[in-house]
Structures are given as C-alpha cells and as structure tokens.
Motif scaffolding. Structure first.
Motif, short mmCIF file in Angstrom:
data_model
loop_
_atom_site.label_atom_id
_atom_site.label_comp_id
_atom_site.label_asym_id
_atom_site.label_seq_id
_atom_site.Cartn_x
_atom_site.Cartn_y
_atom_site.Cartn_z
N LEU A 170 1.39 -1.01 0.07
CA LEU A 170 0.46 -0.35 0.04
C LEU A 170 0.65 1.30 -0.48
CD1 LEU A 170 -2.75 1.08 0.38
CD2 LEU A 170 -2.81 1.58 2.38
N TRP A 171 1.99 1.07 0.47
CA TRP A 171 2.80 2.39 0.80
C TRP A 171 3.38 2.83 -0.38
CZ3 TRP A 171 7.71 2.13 -0.78
CH2 TRP A 171 8.46 0.79 -1.27
N ALA A 172 3.42 1.93 -1.27
CA ALA A 172 4.52 2.08 -2.73
C ALA A 172 3.04 2.86 -3.88
CB ALA A 172 4.29 0.76 -3.25
N ARG A 173 2.14 2.65 -3.28
CA ARG A 173 0.48 3.01 -3.77
C ARG A 173 0.46 4.24 -3.64
NH1 ARG A 173 -3.48 -1.48 -5.88
NH2 ARG A 173 -4.74 0.60 -6.26
N VAL A 174 1.34 4.60 -2.17
CA VAL A 174 0.27 6.05 -1.85
C VAL A 174 1.81 6.96 -2.72
CG1 VAL A 174 0.67 7.45 0.21
CG2 VAL A 174 -0.58 5.10 -0.22
N ILE A 175 3.30 6.28 -2.16
CA ILE A 175 3.88 7.75 -2.94
C ILE A 175 4.00 6.91 -4.52
CG2 ILE A 175 6.58 7.43 -3.27
CD1 ILE A 175 7.05 5.43 -0.11
N GLY A 176 3.35 6.06 -5.29
CA GLY A 176 3.12 6.33 -6.64
C GLY A 176 2.63 7.80 -6.87
N VAL A 177 1.48 7.99 -6.23
CA VAL A 177 -0.08 8.82 -6.49
C VAL A 177 0.76 10.29 -6.49
CG1 VAL A 177 -2.09 9.61 -5.50
CG2 VAL A 177 -1.66 7.25 -6.24
N TRP A 235 -4.75 7.83 -12.05
CA TRP A 235 -6.14 7.15 -12.21
C TRP A 235 -5.74 5.81 -12.06
CZ3 TRP A 235 -7.78 2.87 -15.23
CH2 TRP A 235 -8.89 2.83 -15.83
N ALA A 236 -5.12 4.67 -12.47
CA ALA A 236 -4.62 3.22 -12.03
C ALA A 236 -4.40 3.20 -10.81
CB ALA A 236 -3.68 2.57 -13.47
N LEU A 237 -3.91 4.20 -10.62
CA LEU A 237 -3.47 3.58 -8.86
C LEU A 237 -4.66 3.71 -7.75
CD1 LEU A 237 0.08 4.67 -8.38
CD2 LEU A 237 -0.84 2.76 -8.87
N CYS A 238 -5.16 4.30 -8.06
CA CYS A 238 -6.50 4.97 -7.25
C CYS A 238 -8.55 4.41 -8.14
CB CYS A 238 -7.07 6.38 -7.39
SG CYS A 238 -5.68 7.78 -7.05
N PHE A 239 -7.75 3.14 -9.12
CA PHE A 239 -8.43 2.88 -9.46
C PHE A 239 -8.56 2.07 -9.12
CE2 PHE A 239 -11.41 0.03 -12.88
CZ PHE A 239 -12.04 0.33 -12.69
N GLY A 240 -7.57 1.32 -9.27
CA GLY A 240 -7.08 -0.20 -9.06
C GLY A 240 -6.93 -0.67 -7.53
N THR A 241 -7.86 -0.19 -6.59
CA THR A 241 -8.37 -1.05 -5.43
C THR A 241 -9.52 -1.34 -5.52
OG1 THR A 241 -9.90 0.52 -5.05
CG2 THR A 241 -7.48 0.47 -4.24
N SER A 242 -9.38 -3.39 -5.28
CA SER A 242 -10.16 -3.56 -5.00
C SER A 242 -11.34 -3.62 -4.03
CB SER A 242 -9.92 -5.53 -4.37
OG SER A 242 -9.06 -5.25 -3.30
N ARG A 243 -12.57 -3.68 -4.30
CA ARG A 243 -13.87 -3.08 -4.00
C ARG A 243 -15.17 -4.25 -3.63
NH1 ARG A 243 -13.50 1.64 -7.88
NH2 ARG A 243 -12.29 3.40 -6.23
N GLU A 244 -15.73 -4.24 -3.10
CA GLU A 244 -16.79 -5.63 -2.81
C GLU A 244 -18.02 -4.93 -3.70
OE1 GLU A 244 -18.68 -9.20 -2.12
OE2 GLU A 244 -16.31 -8.45 -1.57
N PRO A 245 -18.27 -5.68 -5.02
CA PRO A 245 -19.18 -5.65 -5.77
C PRO A 245 -20.69 -5.19 -4.93
CG PRO A 245 -17.89 -7.40 -6.83
CD PRO A 245 -17.76 -7.11 -5.45
N ARG A 246 -21.13 -4.51 -5.55
CA ARG A 246 -22.93 -4.58 -5.12
C ARG A 246 -23.47 -5.51 -4.90
NH1 ARG A 246 -25.34 1.76 -5.01
NH2 ARG A 246 -26.57 0.25 -4.27
N THR A 247 -24.53 -6.35 -4.62
CA THR A 247 -25.05 -7.18 -5.04
C THR A 247 -26.74 -6.93 -4.51
OG1 THR A 247 -25.07 -7.59 -2.19
CG2 THR A 247 -23.83 -8.41 -3.59
#
Length: 141
Positions: free
Chosen positions: A88-95, A128-140
């Motif tokens: 996660l720290w790599a994503r934050v530093i990447g952004v 965009w890729a680093l912020c969008f690429g988080t795993s989210r639970e799909p709505r049911t």
C-alpha cells in the motif's frame, strides 16, 4: 455455490483487475521516470537543445530544471519498481510522485511542450490506475 464462495469468487476477480491496474501503473511509472531521466540529462548536458522563453512565471536555470527532472525521474522509477511488491505504501508514494511529476512537467511546458504533455498524460494515467485499482466488493442490490 454458497454465498461465501460467490463473494470470494467476485472478490478474486476484482483483485485480478486491481493487480493488473497496479502493474500497468508500475510499468507506466518506469517509462515516465525513464523519460524524465533522459529529459534531465538533456537539460544538464546541452543547454542549446531547448528553447528558453522570456517572462515565464516559473523561470529557473535550465540546468536546475535538468537536476529536478533527473532526481524526480529516478524517484519515479524506484516507486514504479516498488509497485510490483503490491504494498500500500508503494501505491501512496506512487500517487504522490506522479502528482509531483505532473506539476514539474506543467512548469516545464515552455521548454519542451510536446514531451511535457506526454509525461503529464502518463502521470494522469498512473494516478488513475493507482486510485482505481483498489479491490472493492461489488454491490449485490
């Protein structure tokens, strides 16, 4: 299939895409950082390559800009490599570094407009890729 199995299956599919977007961001950061390194070397070595604009608000010595891009490019490449760890720290530093790179390239526009616009676009895709690429639970619903 049980509800827990369906949830695990859906989350696994999202996780694959999340890791794919992170890998995309890592590759683009390595590419953008390498371009910034070349940009910095060109500015340090050959001041005659670039056109200097008078009365520009962010007027620095071209060699100073070269060092800024060189150091920032090295940091962006290292952050891009760190993204492959999945931390996660790599994503934050990447952004954060992609944002700094966008700002530096915006201020670099009068010296080399086409290259600066390309790097701004690369950094926008990375963010965009680093912020969008988080795993989210799909709505049911």
């Amino acid at each position: 299939m049980t509800t827990a199995g369906m949830r695990q299956h859906r989350t696994g599919g999202t996780g694959v895409w999340a890791s794919g977007w992170t890998a995309f961001a890592g590759v683009m950061m390595i590419f953008g950082g390498t371009m910034a390194i070349f940009e910095g070397i060109a500015a340090i070595a050959e001041d005659d390559v670039f056109v200097t604009t008078r009365n520009y608000a962010y007027n620095f010595n071209l060699t100073s800009w070269g060092w800024i891009h060189l150091v920032l490019g090295v940091l962006v490449v290292l952050a891009g490599v760190a993204l492959f760890t999945g931390a996660l720290w790599a994503r934050v530093i990447g952004v954060a570094l992609a944002g700094l790179s966008m700002i530096a390239n915006f201020m670099w526009l009068p010296y080399y407009p086409l290259w600066a616009i390309v790097l701004i676009a690369v950094d926008a895709f990375v963010i965009w890729a680093l912020c969008f690429g988080t795993s989210r639970e799909p709505r049911t619903d």
